[in-house]
Motif scaffolding. Sequence first.
Motif: not given
Lengths: 323, 323
Positions: B189-211
């Motif tokens: 990655m060229d720049r820092e991003l909270p959660g990097f890439i895969a975890n951002r995608l995984q986390e979006a899915l996870w949060r929707e699941a929790l909802h």
Amino acid sequence: MSETTPAPCAPEDVRRVACIGAGVIGGGWAAHFLARGYDVTAWDPAPDAEEKLRRLVAAAWPALEQMGTAEGAAPERLTVAGSLAEAVADADFVQESAPEKLELKRSLLAELTAATRPGVVIASSTSGYPMTDMQTSAGDPGRLVVGHPFNPPYLIPLVEVVGGERTDRAAVDWASRFYKAAGKSVLTMDRELPGFIANRLQEALWREALHMVASGEATVEDIDASITEGPGLRWAFMGPCLTFALAGGEGGMAHMLDHFGPSLKSPWTRLEAPELDRALRDAMVEGCDRAAGDRSYADLVAARDQGVIDVLRATGRLGGTAR
Amino acid sequence: MSETTPAPCAPEDVRRVACIGAGVIGGGWAAHFLARGYDVTAWDPAPDAEEKLRRLVAAAWPALEQMGTAEGAAPERLTVAGSLAEAVADADFVQESAPEKLELKRSLLAELTAATRPGVVIASSTSGYPMTDMQTSAGDPGRLVVGHPFNPPYLIPLVEVVGGERTDRAAVDWASRFYKAAGKSVLTMDRELPGFIANRLQEALWREALHMVASGEATVEDIDASITEGPGLRWAFMGPCLTFALAGGEGGMAHMLDHFGPSLKSPWTRLEAPELDRALRDAMVEGCDRAAGDRSYADLVAARDQGVIDVLRATGRLGGTAR
């Protein structure tokens, strides 16, 4: 709530399925039902629909044979009808896969309830409209359900089944039993929810992906590789909940939530998390306990490891995983 | 920006790796590096760490042998050091996998830069902290990178590599080359991003699941089945972007976005979508075109179908897909 008479046959005795709309999804359904040994009658108003449909079925057939077709299954058992009425006249079940346009779906479903034998269940492949909104013009809405597949319907097992406000519960149950008999994995939903279940999860991931591309944080290739080389390998056989439970080690989902719960406040996605209160925590923990059954942590780890290896091998990635 | 001297060896010539922290992730890294034929020296302050680590490596080894280990690879090439300084003294590369506590990571990384030979790259397995926040106490921060793995690191290929503000770009490049040489799939990655890439995608899915669980819309079992029986099968080998491009039929991602773009306004998840402007549309279309390369739509469909069949077969689901 409705005047639907009992379906003309038990879900396990269905012999003829009508596929209304024969594009990518409707044609995929036709291929699936043919492979499961049903007679299929299709109808689509497009002039070149029959040619395209037969090409789709022919292209899919080798894959279906690889997977094992039912006895007597044959692409020759596909009939293309000249009219909607002709297509559904003898059908024991109807799968509607018209384009996603609400007015079109409404009038088509009304026409289908009028043309189909009483009690025959009619399922819509819609990925977006609640049945409540689609069944408004139907004279006989009790037997209208959503049966939402994934592309391609002849390979991906999942189908989500849900009724609208005017749907009989019996029609939902009949459709769920039918799809199971037809070899699908069925999620029966008790209530309508925009996007159903899988698409809500998929859509959350997709929107985060679009945000990342829009802001230059990741490319299309980065996003696809981050899934296929990472979580996607596990998700082919172990869902996100049980996967995360394993991340909690021997403490499972309880440890995972208690330890990583605060990270739900982190900006790791644009989607804000729900409040992780006691009720949600317990629902997640108990659900994972049920899913684990009597398998120990070590059993689950072994199953996950074997699953990843099997998937890597099956997709040709053993011995050369570097990009 | 830093006074880092060149690494003592080329990424392809690394012989000894130090694993600092030997829990589920650190131990998983140790197993991976051992299987790839490296000498591994581990250190963990927990009194029972060595016993647990050796058990983890022994439990993982049959899986690793199934996947094919490097020549000369052996669990016996694991040394457990009595101190951090001893562990890193001869290391050509250091993988830090301590608990996710910022102050701990800061002091540990400072200690590691002081104890390690000049120029040796030190990677953190952190899933949550940007390196910029972790490298503040290090005397020699230029060689500190994030190397974020997925569980278990010995099976899931993906590692996300990114530096902090004070990291030398050369250290990021060195680490990316090293991980590739060590058999990983690398996203640099060229720049820092909270959660990097895969975890951002995984986390979006996870949060929707929790909802969905929090609001009673779906159970844990529903959520897991909706992925493993649906999109998860495709994601094991084809990412979400290319998968959606196929949903556009022969028109690909362009047709998909032009046709389904309005659905981004639908409440199909709690995550609001970005504006689908021309630039985003084109970035998605061009990315999918690059990913498809010279494969036609029919080629991609055939590859997807074969992939799903292979994954279904590998995970024991051919011939019995009903729940």
